[in-house]
Design an enzyme around this catalytic site. Structure first.
Site, PDB file in Angstrom:
ATOM      1  N   GLY A   1      -3.593  60.855 -62.727  1.00  0.00           N
ATOM      2  CA  GLY A   1      -3.410  60.658 -61.228  1.00  0.00           C
ATOM      3  C   GLY A   1      -5.048  59.792 -60.728  1.00  0.00           C
ATOM      4  O   GLY A   1      -6.203  59.612 -60.491  1.00  0.00           O
TER       5      GLY A   1
ATOM      6  N   ALA B   1      -8.832  50.498 -62.274  1.00  0.00           N
ATOM      7  CA  ALA B   1      -7.937  49.851 -63.201  1.00  0.00           C
ATOM      8  C   ALA B   1      -8.238  50.550 -64.337  1.00  0.00           C
ATOM      9  O   ALA B   1      -8.411  50.197 -65.946  1.00  0.00           O
ATOM     10  CB  ALA B   1      -8.730  48.998 -63.490  1.00  0.00           C
TER      11      ALA B   1
ATOM     12  N   TYR C   1     -17.158  10.189 -80.266  1.00  0.00           N
ATOM     13  CA  TYR C   1     -17.376  11.383 -82.101  1.00  0.00           C
ATOM     14  C   TYR C   1     -17.482  10.616 -83.335  1.00  0.00           C
ATOM     15  O   TYR C   1     -16.345   9.419 -83.456  1.00  0.00           O
ATOM     16  CB  TYR C   1     -15.828  12.270 -81.721  1.00  0.00           C
ATOM     17  CG  TYR C   1     -16.229  13.438 -81.764  1.00  0.00           C
ATOM     18  CD1 TYR C   1     -16.945  13.826 -82.591  1.00  0.00           C
ATOM     19  CD2 TYR C   1     -15.396  13.529 -82.860  1.00  0.00           C
ATOM     20  CE1 TYR C   1     -17.588  15.810 -83.382  1.00  0.00           C
ATOM     21  CE2 TYR C   1     -14.771  15.088 -83.517  1.00  0.00           C
ATOM     22  CZ  TYR C   1     -16.359  15.980 -83.465  1.00  0.00           C
ATOM     23  OH  TYR C   1     -15.754  17.038 -84.518  1.00  0.00           O
TER      24      TYR C   1
ATOM     25  N   ARG D   1       3.423  47.943 -68.599  1.00  0.00           N
ATOM     26  CA  ARG D   1       5.046  46.897 -68.480  1.00  0.00           C
ATOM     27  C   ARG D   1       4.732  45.212 -68.566  1.00  0.00           C
ATOM     28  O   ARG D   1       5.726  44.546 -68.590  1.00  0.00           O
ATOM     29  CB  ARG D   1       5.543  47.393 -67.174  1.00  0.00           C
ATOM     30  CG  ARG D   1       6.832  47.790 -67.035  1.00  0.00           C
ATOM     31  CD  ARG D   1       6.351  49.199 -65.500  1.00  0.00           C
ATOM     32  NE  ARG D   1       5.520  49.546 -64.983  1.00  0.00           N
ATOM     33  CZ  ARG D   1       5.546  49.869 -64.029  1.00  0.00           C
ATOM     34  NH1 ARG D   1       6.797  49.632 -62.732  1.00  0.00           N
ATOM     35  NH2 ARG D   1       4.426  50.347 -62.923  1.00  0.00           N
TER      36      ARG D   1
HETATM   37  C1  UD1 Z   1      -0.061  54.785 -55.444  1.00  0.00           C
HETATM   38  C2  UD1 Z   1      -0.012  55.786 -54.088  1.00  0.00           C
HETATM   39  C3  UD1 Z   1       0.968  55.598 -53.423  1.00  0.00           C
HETATM   40  C4  UD1 Z   1       0.913  54.175 -52.536  1.00  0.00           C
HETATM   41  C5  UD1 Z   1       0.752  53.927 -54.565  1.00  0.00           C
HETATM   42  C6  UD1 Z   1       1.334  52.035 -53.625  1.00  0.00           C
HETATM   43  C7  UD1 Z   1      -1.339  57.736 -54.938  1.00  0.00           C
HETATM   44  C8  UD1 Z   1      -0.742  59.616 -55.369  1.00  0.00           C
HETATM   45  N1  UD1 Z   1      -0.124  57.347 -54.664  1.00  0.00           N
HETATM   46  O1  UD1 Z   1       1.182  55.169 -55.983  1.00  0.00           O
HETATM   47  O2  UD1 Z   1       0.728  56.697 -52.379  1.00  0.00           O
HETATM   48  O3  UD1 Z   1       2.072  53.889 -51.273  1.00  0.00           O
HETATM   49  O4  UD1 Z   1      -0.054  53.853 -54.904  1.00  0.00           O
HETATM   50  O5  UD1 Z   1       0.848  50.977 -54.927  1.00  0.00           O
HETATM   51  O6  UD1 Z   1      -2.205  57.750 -54.785  1.00  0.00           O
HETATM   52  N2  UD1 Z   1      -4.953  54.736 -61.847  1.00  0.00           N
HETATM   53  C9  UD1 Z   1      -6.180  55.210 -62.943  1.00  0.00           C
HETATM   54  N3  UD1 Z   1      -6.207  55.677 -62.911  1.00  0.00           N
HETATM   55  C10 UD1 Z   1      -5.134  57.093 -63.075  1.00  0.00           C
HETATM   56  C11 UD1 Z   1      -3.825  56.843 -62.119  1.00  0.00           C
HETATM   57  C12 UD1 Z   1      -3.853  55.145 -61.320  1.00  0.00           C
HETATM   58  O7  UD1 Z   1      -6.785  54.090 -62.697  1.00  0.00           O
HETATM   59  O8  UD1 Z   1      -4.858  58.038 -63.415  1.00  0.00           O
HETATM   60  C13 UD1 Z   1      -4.664  53.489 -60.858  1.00  0.00           C
HETATM   61  C14 UD1 Z   1      -3.224  52.598 -61.703  1.00  0.00           C
HETATM   62  O9  UD1 Z   1      -3.943  51.626 -61.962  1.00  0.00           O
HETATM   63  C15 UD1 Z   1      -2.930  51.377 -60.280  1.00  0.00           C
HETATM   64  C16 UD1 Z   1      -3.846  52.157 -59.466  1.00  0.00           C
HETATM   65  O10 UD1 Z   1      -4.652  53.995 -59.652  1.00  0.00           O
HETATM   66  O11 UD1 Z   1      -4.391  50.701 -60.153  1.00  0.00           O
HETATM   67  C17 UD1 Z   1      -2.583  53.089 -58.730  1.00  0.00           C
HETATM   68  O12 UD1 Z   1      -1.497  53.990 -59.659  1.00  0.00           O
HETATM   69  P1  UD1 Z   1       0.229  53.785 -59.354  1.00  0.00           P
HETATM   70  O13 UD1 Z   1       0.451  54.859 -60.957  1.00  0.00           O
HETATM   71  O14 UD1 Z   1       0.253  52.892 -59.390  1.00  0.00           O
HETATM   72  O15 UD1 Z   1       0.258  55.051 -58.236  1.00  0.00           O
HETATM   73  P2  UD1 Z   1       1.470  54.496 -57.572  1.00  0.00           P
HETATM   74  O16 UD1 Z   1       2.078  56.422 -57.783  1.00  0.00           O
HETATM   75  O17 UD1 Z   1       1.921  53.162 -57.318  1.00  0.00           O
END
Ligand code: UD1
Ligand code: MG
Length: 451
Positions: free
Chosen positions: A82, A11, A372, A17
């Site tokens: 990531g 989270a 009241y 957005r």
């Molecule tokens: C990720 C998956 C993808 C999947 C998709 C589903 C990876 C590399 N990719 O991509 O395969 O289909 O989710 O929705 O895992 N977050 C963090 N810290 C970070 C990065 C992300 O807490 O450094 C959290 C985000 O808040 C979110 C979740 O992890 O809740 C997913 O991150 P997001 O950047 O949306 O990943 P996607 O690129 O959508």
């Protein structure tokens, strides 16, 4: 022995957005922060400890994530490098050595326990990584599940995928279960040599396989995996949540005439044979017991409605309203922190607050409890079978006895004993012919103005 499991809930997104001053996962679905829905699903899947990976609003998010049955510990991910990096933010917790590590997302609140349990089951059966996947007509943006000789061999992110890989419609939900004893080793091997320069959690698939481990996938319905990135998606998720819960309730014996117009909260309890008319909004903390009827345009929060009670149309029940069996609260009535006894009637245009109304009492139209004084709240106690005439003000603290009778239009400031009649209004005067005199005088003034 039951397997131990740590959920790592991501989270740490910036929620850009959402255009909001608070973290996305604090936004509410069915009157409960999104993150709490995720935690509830995780707890239902038999997980008793969670590591919450947060960025902004760490304290608020951690507080919102505390639901019964699961111990929550927050870890801060300072830089967003990531999903693999995010899971490692919780390495201290993972290092404690759980059998299973279950990764979930804080912004995917419709997830239920079933796919989470299935993923854990996969670990119990010997997999090192179990990916929760889904099939979709619109795979764009998701990681694709790549299969070779019937085995899941890799997850390819959209940005790194070839055209052939982009055509794959089996996608990664992002949620997965990892062997808890091997998780840290797998996670630490993740690099960032990819199109986004991020540490991809999805790389654990290839890493586990290269180390001789087994990787499998389980499927979940696409709807459960709907993520929230903006307010429009939040509204879609709300609608899906409401539809799902209404259906569950209808299948358990609740009648809804126009279900799409009935709004529930995460903790709404409705028993069998309750009938709900169109346009009813139910806030948190409401229980409606069997056989009750809810008429249109009513709004409840923090209230209990007893068996066979009848409420509305246009009734407002606020926290602490407790309606006894077969009681009635009718149109344009508001009840707050008050008990309405069995069979008692509060039928029209009334405010009952900080009060007790005894069984079978009748509260006339326009009755107000003056609870009241501008500083403090005071209580009104009404006995059984009392009759409160219309347009009465009961100035609290005040007590009305059993079988007492309050004359209409009274302002009651002192206690009324059992069986007494109380009148608290000016005595009526009748002046014969006076209306006619007034009218004639008025007409004469009007005529004088015209001439
Ligand atoms: C990720 C998956 C993808 C999947 C998709 C589903 C990876 C590399 N990719 O991509 O395969 O289909 O989710 O929705 O895992 N977050 C963090 N810290 C970070 C990065 C992300 O807490 O450094 C959290 C985000 O808040 C979110 C979740 O992890 O809740 C997913 O991150 P997001 O950047 O949306 O990943 P996607 O690129 O959508
Ligand atoms: Mg995403």
């Amino acid at each position: 022995m039951e397997r131990t499991c740590l959920a790592v809930v991501l989270a740490a997104g910036d929620s850009t957005r959402m255009k909001s001053n608070v973290s996305k996962v604090l936004h509410r679905v069915a009157n409960r922060p999104m993150i709490a829905h995720v935690m509830q699903a995780v707890a239902s899947a038999g997980v008793s400890a969670a590591a919450l990976v947060v960025g902004r609003d760490a304290e608020e998010v951690a507080a919102a994530a505390r639901v019964p049955g699961i111990e929550v510990e927050a870890f801060i991910q300072k830089e967003r490098l990531g999903t693999g990096h995010a899971v490692l933010a919780a390495q201290e917790a993972i290092a404690r050595g759980y059998d299973d590590v279950l990764v979930a997302y804080g912004d995917v609140p419709l997830i239920t326990e079933a796919p989470l349990r299935a993923a854990r089951q996969g670990l119990a059966e010997g997999s090192d990584v179990v990916v929760i996947g889904f099939h979709t007509d619109r795979p764009t943006g998701y990681g694709r599940l790549l299969v070779k000789n019937g085995e899941l061999v890799a997850i390819r992110e959209e940005k790194d995928a070839s055209d052939a890989e982009k055509a794959v419609t089996w996608c990664n939900s992002g949620l997965m279960a990892i062997n808890g004893r091997k998780a840290l080793d797998f996670l630490r091997r993740i690099g960032n040599g990819n199109a986004k320069g991020e540490y991809y959690l999805t790389d654990v698939v290839e890493i586990a396989r290269s180390l001789g481990g087994r990787v499998t996938a389980v499927d979940a319905p696409e709807a459960e995996l709907t993520g929230c990135n903006n307010r429009a998606e939040l509204a879609v998720i709300e609608r899906m949540w409401q539809e799902r819960r209404r259906n569950e309730l209808m299948l358990s014996g609740v009648t809804m005439i126009a279900p799409e117009t009935v709004f529930l909260s995460y903790d709404t309890v409705i028993d069998q044979d309750v009938v709900i008319e169109p346009n009813v909004v139910i806030g948190p903390g409401v229980t409606i017991e069997s056989g009750a009827t809810i008429h249109s345009f009513s709004h409840f929060e923090g209230a209990r409605i007893g068996p066979h009670a009848e409420v509305g149309p246009f009734a407002r029940l606020r926290p602490g309203a407790n309606l006894g069996s077969k009681s009635k609260v009718g149109n344009f009535c508001e009840v707050k922190k008050a008990e309405i006894g069995e069979g008692a009637k509060v039928n029209h245009l009334t405010y009952i607050g900080d009060a007790f109304v005894g069984a079978r009492s009748n509260i006339g139209a326009g009755t107000i409890t003056g609870n009241y004084d501008g500083v403090n709240k005071h209580e009104t106690h009404i006995g059984e079978r009392a009759f409160i005439g219309s347009n009465t003000v009961l100035v609290a603290p005040v007590s009305i006895g059993n079988d007492a009778f309050i004359a209409s239009g009274s302002v009651i400031t002192s206690d009324v004993p059992d069986d007494a009649l109380a009148l608290g209004r000016a005595r009526q005067e009748v002046k014969p012919g006076r209306a006619k005199l007034i009218r004639e005088r008025s007409l004469a003034i009007k005529a004088a103005k015209k001439s």
